[in-house]
Design a protein around this motif. Structure first.
Motif, PDB file in Angstrom:
ATOM      1  N   LEU A 149      -4.966  12.892  -4.431  1.00 22.72           N
ATOM      2  CA  LEU A 149      -5.136  13.367  -3.060  1.00 22.72           C
ATOM      3  C   LEU A 149      -6.596  13.301  -2.624  1.00 22.72           C
ATOM      4  CD1 LEU A 149      -2.727  16.450  -2.982  1.00 22.72           C
ATOM      5  CD2 LEU A 149      -2.506  14.354  -1.636  1.00 22.72           C
ATOM      6  N   GLU A 150      -7.496  13.596  -3.551  1.00 21.53           N
ATOM      7  CA  GLU A 150      -8.922  13.521  -3.240  1.00 21.53           C
ATOM      8  C   GLU A 150      -9.347  12.078  -2.963  1.00 21.53           C
ATOM      9  OE1 GLU A 150     -12.680  15.208  -2.573  1.00 21.53           O
ATOM     10  OE2 GLU A 150     -10.755  16.224  -2.947  1.00 21.53           O
ATOM     11  N   LYS A 151      -8.829  11.143  -3.719  1.00 22.72           N
ATOM     12  CA  LYS A 151      -9.171   9.737  -3.511  1.00 22.72           C
ATOM     13  C   LYS A 151      -8.578   9.202  -2.218  1.00 22.72           C
ATOM     14  CE  LYS A 151      -9.274   8.551  -8.455  1.00 22.72           C
ATOM     15  NZ  LYS A 151      -8.589   7.767  -9.513  1.00 22.72           N
ATOM     16  N   PHE A 152      -7.411   9.701  -1.841  1.00 29.08           N
ATOM     17  CA  PHE A 152      -6.714   9.156  -0.676  1.00 29.08           C
ATOM     18  C   PHE A 152      -7.499   9.370   0.618  1.00 29.08           C
ATOM     19  CE2 PHE A 152      -3.324   8.919   2.514  1.00 29.08           C
ATOM     20  CZ  PHE A 152      -2.716   7.739   2.128  1.00 29.08           C
ATOM     21  N   ARG A 153      -8.455  10.271   0.617  1.00 25.90           N
ATOM     22  CA  ARG A 153      -9.263  10.500   1.822  1.00 25.90           C
ATOM     23  C   ARG A 153     -10.137   9.300   2.169  1.00 25.90           C
ATOM     24  NH1 ARG A 153     -12.602  15.859   1.431  1.00 25.90           N
ATOM     25  NH2 ARG A 153     -13.518  14.652  -0.281  1.00 25.90           N
ATOM     26  N   TYR A 154     -10.400   8.415   1.190  1.00 22.98           N
ATOM     27  CA  TYR A 154     -11.275   7.268   1.414  1.00 22.98           C
ATOM     28  C   TYR A 154     -10.499   5.994   1.768  1.00 22.98           C
ATOM     29  CZ  TYR A 154     -14.678  10.279  -0.873  1.00 22.98           C
ATOM     30  OH  TYR A 154     -15.503  11.324  -1.199  1.00 22.98           O
ATOM     31  N   VAL A 155      -9.209   6.131   2.052  1.00 19.57           N
ATOM     32  CA  VAL A 155      -8.409   4.943   2.406  1.00 19.57           C
ATOM     33  C   VAL A 155      -8.871   4.366   3.743  1.00 19.57           C
ATOM     34  CG1 VAL A 155      -6.097   4.171   3.022  1.00 19.57           C
ATOM     35  CG2 VAL A 155      -6.421   5.645   1.046  1.00 19.57           C
ATOM     36  N   LYS A 156      -9.096   5.219   4.719  1.00 19.57           N
ATOM     37  CA  LYS A 156      -9.496   4.743   6.045  1.00 19.57           C
ATOM     38  C   LYS A 156     -10.894   4.130   6.048  1.00 19.57           C
ATOM     39  CE  LYS A 156      -6.603   8.063   8.515  1.00 19.57           C
ATOM     40  NZ  LYS A 156      -6.566   9.166   9.509  1.00 19.57           N
TER      41      LYS A 156
ATOM     42  N   ASP B 162     -11.963   2.096   3.774  1.00 14.03           N
ATOM     43  CA  ASP B 162     -11.869   0.866   2.971  1.00 14.03           C
ATOM     44  C   ASP B 162     -12.662   0.980   1.666  1.00 14.03           C
ATOM     45  OD1 ASP B 162     -10.231  -0.298   4.817  1.00 14.03           O
ATOM     46  OD2 ASP B 162     -11.823  -1.422   5.826  1.00 14.03           O
ATOM     47  N   ARG B 163     -12.511   2.129   1.017  1.00 12.98           N
ATOM     48  CA  ARG B 163     -13.139   2.340  -0.277  1.00 12.98           C
ATOM     49  C   ARG B 163     -12.125   2.742  -1.349  1.00 12.98           C
ATOM     50  NH1 ARG B 163     -18.572   2.304   0.038  1.00 12.98           N
ATOM     51  NH2 ARG B 163     -18.785   3.324  -1.995  1.00 12.98           N
ATOM     52  N   PHE B 164     -10.879   2.864  -0.973  1.00 11.89           N
ATOM     53  CA  PHE B 164      -9.810   3.196  -1.920  1.00 11.89           C
ATOM     54  C   PHE B 164      -8.497   2.669  -1.376  1.00 11.89           C
ATOM     55  CE2 PHE B 164      -6.435   6.044  -3.468  1.00 11.89           C
ATOM     56  CZ  PHE B 164      -6.588   5.851  -4.828  1.00 11.89           C
ATOM     57  N   ALA B 165      -7.701   2.069  -2.268  1.00  6.95           N
ATOM     58  CA  ALA B 165      -6.403   1.513  -1.860  1.00  6.95           C
ATOM     59  C   ALA B 165      -5.403   1.722  -2.992  1.00  6.95           C
ATOM     60  CB  ALA B 165      -6.525   0.027  -1.532  1.00  6.95           C
ATOM     61  N   PRO B 166      -4.421   2.599  -2.824  1.00  2.56           N
ATOM     62  CA  PRO B 166      -3.348   2.742  -3.816  1.00  2.56           C
ATOM     63  C   PRO B 166      -2.254   1.706  -3.568  1.00  2.56           C
ATOM     64  CG  PRO B 166      -3.142   4.435  -2.149  1.00  2.56           C
ATOM     65  CD  PRO B 166      -4.345   3.622  -1.767  1.00  2.56           C
ATOM     66  N   LEU B 167      -1.911   0.964  -4.591  1.00 11.02           N
ATOM     67  CA  LEU B 167      -0.910  -0.099  -4.490  1.00 11.02           C
ATOM     68  C   LEU B 167       0.290   0.237  -5.371  1.00 11.02           C
ATOM     69  CD1 LEU B 167      -3.316  -3.158  -4.808  1.00 11.02           C
ATOM     70  CD2 LEU B 167      -2.533  -2.056  -2.711  1.00 11.02           C
ATOM     71  N   ALA B 168       1.448  -0.294  -4.979  1.00  7.53           N
ATOM     72  CA  ALA B 168       2.675  -0.021  -5.732  1.00  7.53           C
ATOM     73  C   ALA B 168       3.658  -1.167  -5.556  1.00  7.53           C
ATOM     74  CB  ALA B 168       3.310   1.293  -5.279  1.00  7.53           C
TER      75      ALA B 168
ATOM     76  N   HIS C  52       0.836  -1.192   0.000  1.00  3.03           N
ATOM     77  CA  HIS C  52       0.000   0.000   0.000  1.00  3.03           C
ATOM     78  C   HIS C  52       0.875   1.248   0.000  1.00  3.03           C
ATOM     79  CE1 HIS C  52      -4.028  -1.843   0.818  1.00  3.03           C
ATOM     80  NE2 HIS C  52      -3.226  -2.872   1.110  1.00  3.03           N
ATOM     81  N   VAL C  53       0.456   2.233  -0.745  1.00  2.77           N
ATOM     82  CA  VAL C  53       1.208   3.482  -0.873  1.00  2.77           C
ATOM     83  C   VAL C  53       0.836   4.408   0.280  1.00  2.77           C
ATOM     84  CG1 VAL C  53       1.599   5.504  -2.334  1.00  2.77           C
ATOM     85  CG2 VAL C  53       1.335   3.258  -3.373  1.00  2.77           C
ATOM     86  N   THR C  54       1.832   5.002   0.878  1.00  2.00           N
ATOM     87  CA  THR C  54       1.599   5.954   1.960  1.00  2.00           C
ATOM     88  C   THR C  54       1.371   7.354   1.375  1.00  2.00           C
ATOM     89  OG1 THR C  54       3.964   6.381   2.189  1.00  2.00           O
ATOM     90  CG2 THR C  54       3.027   4.598   3.517  1.00  2.00           C
ATOM     91  N   GLU C  55       0.995   8.260   2.252  1.00  9.52           N
ATOM     92  CA  GLU C  55       0.714   9.626   1.794  1.00  9.52           C
ATOM     93  C   GLU C  55       1.970  10.319   1.286  1.00  9.52           C
ATOM     94  OE1 GLU C  55      -1.744  13.566   3.388  1.00  9.52           O
ATOM     95  OE2 GLU C  55      -1.292  11.885   4.746  1.00  9.52           O
TER      96      GLU C  55
END
Length: 291
Positions: A138-145, A147-153, A93-96
């Motif tokens: 950045l707008e999508k990253f608000r939904y990480v907590k 469990d509706r968005f997860a950036p992977l790398a 998972h990608v961090t901020e």
């Protein structure tokens, strides 16, 4: 009678005489060359056989050298590929702090130049596109907590002083990214209802998007690793289905998705965005049953 014979000889000579060819050498040199050619002894037969054998040996040696060179080159390329594969980590998972690097890779892979990379218009378009990708991520990253968005790398491993491998957030460390999110679309929901039983057409589903790999690290299993981690995320969120879109002309991508168990559900003009209409591209909806 003698006069007649002389006249006939003169007539024959005038009719049979040829035009003299221009001499490149003096008569003395030409005469000497002819004499040397006549006095030169004929070459023995074993000389030709011996020469042919040596030529064959030279050809065989050359072929062996070229084949050995090609094999060594192939081994070097394969060893470099294996070293690159070993230097890659598993999908995480990608961090901020890593969002900026992730957006840079996405902008680099998804931007389509119009005139050329060095044209002022494309440089301005790339700058605006980069800013749009940053703000959207950045707008999508608000939904990480939630469990509706997860950036992977997938990142490169770096060796520390103690010879231990670790992943850092330095620039140029991410080689492949993907986004997993929860989506809801009536048209896609109707297609999914035919593939898998859903209660309603507007039901939510897990969706993979914005997946890209750095050109230097393609065909090394990075996309496969990202898709497997995306499936794990979808299962963790409680979804039994994972969907994605792929362009119809992306034949290598479609073949990879089919190998991993994805099936084509829909190829429709309604899936086109304004940019797709300009570029005349069609999207294919593909889904995989995770059960």
């Amino acid at each position: 009678k003698k006069l007649w014979t002389r006249m006939t000889r003169m007539m024959i000579q005038t009719t049979t005489t040829r035009t003299p060819t221009p001499r490149t050498t003096t008569p003395t040199a030409a005469r000497t060359a002819r004499t040397c050619r006549r006095l030169r002894p004929p070459a023995p037969r074993f000389y030709y056989y011996r020469n042919t054998t040596t030529n064959q040996q030279k050809l065989i040696k050359g072929a062996n050298a070229s084949s050995s060179t090609s094999t060594t080159t192939t081994k070097t390329i394969s060893s470099n590929l294996n070293a690159k594969k070993k230097s890659l980590s598993k999908a995480t998972h990608v961090t901020e702090n890593q969002l900026k690097e992730m957006s840079n890779l996405q902008a680099k892979c998804f931007f389509t130049p119009i005139l050329g990379p060095n044209s002022p218009l494309d440089q301005l378009s790339m700058f605006l596109f980069q800013g749009d990708v940053d703000e959207t991520l950045l707008e999508k990253f608000r939904y990480v907590k939630q469990d509706r968005f997860a950036p992977l790398a997938v990142m490169k491993k770096t060796k520390t002083r103690e010879d231990e491998t670790s992943e850092t957030s330095d620039s140029g460390n991410i080689v492949g990214v993907a986004e997993v999110s929860v989506q809801r679309d009536v048209l896609i929901g109707r297609s999914i209802m035919k593939f898998k039983d859903l209660e309603e057409a507007n039901s939510e589903y897990a969706y993979v998007s914005c997946m890209c790999v750095d050109e230097e690290y393609r065909k090394m299993g990075v996309a496969t690793e990202l898709l497997r981690e995306s499936e794990n995320v979808a299962k963790k969120w409680g979804f039994n289905l994972l969907c994605l879109h792929c362009y119809e002309d992306n034949i290598p991508g479609i073949s990879l998705y089919k190998q991993l168990g994805y099936e084509e559900l829909l190829t429709d003009m309604s899936l086109k965005s304004p940019l797709d209409i300009i570029l005349r591209k069609r999207k294919v909806l593909m889904c995989k049953d995770l059960i």
